[in-house]
Design a protein around this motif. Structure first.
Motif, PDB file in Angstrom:
ATOM      1  N   ARG A 142       0.865  -1.178   0.000  1.00  0.00           N
ATOM      2  CA  ARG A 142       0.000   0.000   0.000  1.00  0.00           C
ATOM      3  C   ARG A 142       0.900   1.225   0.000  1.00  0.00           C
ATOM      4  NH1 ARG A 142      -3.777   0.085   4.879  1.00  0.00           N
ATOM      5  NH2 ARG A 142      -1.943  -0.624   5.997  1.00  0.00           N
ATOM      6  N   VAL A 178      -0.836   5.951   2.991  1.00  0.00           N
ATOM      7  CA  VAL A 178      -1.999   5.213   3.513  1.00  0.00           C
ATOM      8  C   VAL A 178      -1.610   4.466   4.787  1.00  0.00           C
ATOM      9  CG1 VAL A 178      -3.616   3.329   3.018  1.00  0.00           C
ATOM     10  CG2 VAL A 178      -3.074   5.011   1.243  1.00  0.00           C
ATOM     11  N   GLU A 237      -1.308   6.820   7.641  1.00  0.00           N
ATOM     12  CA  GLU A 237      -2.618   7.166   8.223  1.00  0.00           C
ATOM     13  C   GLU A 237      -3.049   6.121   9.231  1.00  0.00           C
ATOM     14  OE1 GLU A 237      -5.545   7.816   5.177  1.00  0.00           O
ATOM     15  OE2 GLU A 237      -4.277   9.263   4.139  1.00  0.00           O
ATOM     16  N   ASP A 238      -2.819   4.841   8.906  1.00  0.00           N
ATOM     17  CA  ASP A 238      -3.168   3.770   9.839  1.00  0.00           C
ATOM     18  C   ASP A 238      -2.331   3.863  11.115  1.00  0.00           C
ATOM     19  OD1 ASP A 238      -5.025   2.824   8.053  1.00  0.00           O
ATOM     20  OD2 ASP A 238      -3.888   1.037   7.486  1.00  0.00           O
TER      21      ASP A 238
END
Length: 59
Positions: free
Chosen positions: A12, A16, A19-20
């Motif tokens: 990914r 992204v 953000e997790d």
């Protein structure tokens, strides 16, 4: 939050995964629990893979 990278073998995007990671950190200064810490470590490894892939792709 995706628990694993896509089945295509492509990581990914680092943004992204970042953000997790940010979503995992609790507000109010609480420390991560055991399960959260394990998830954090997996996300860090995934993020590092994504960054390396993005650098190679840009080269």
């Amino acid at each position: 939050m995706s628990p694993t990278p896509p089945a295509s073998g492509q990581p990914r995007p680092a943004a992204v995964v970042n953000e997790d990671i940010r979503a995992l950190w609790p507000a109010a200064g609480r420390e991560l629990g055991e399960c959260e810490r394990a998830r954090y470590e997996l996300l860090l490894a995934e993020w590092a893979d994504a960054v390396r892939a993005e650098v190679v792709e840009a080269a």
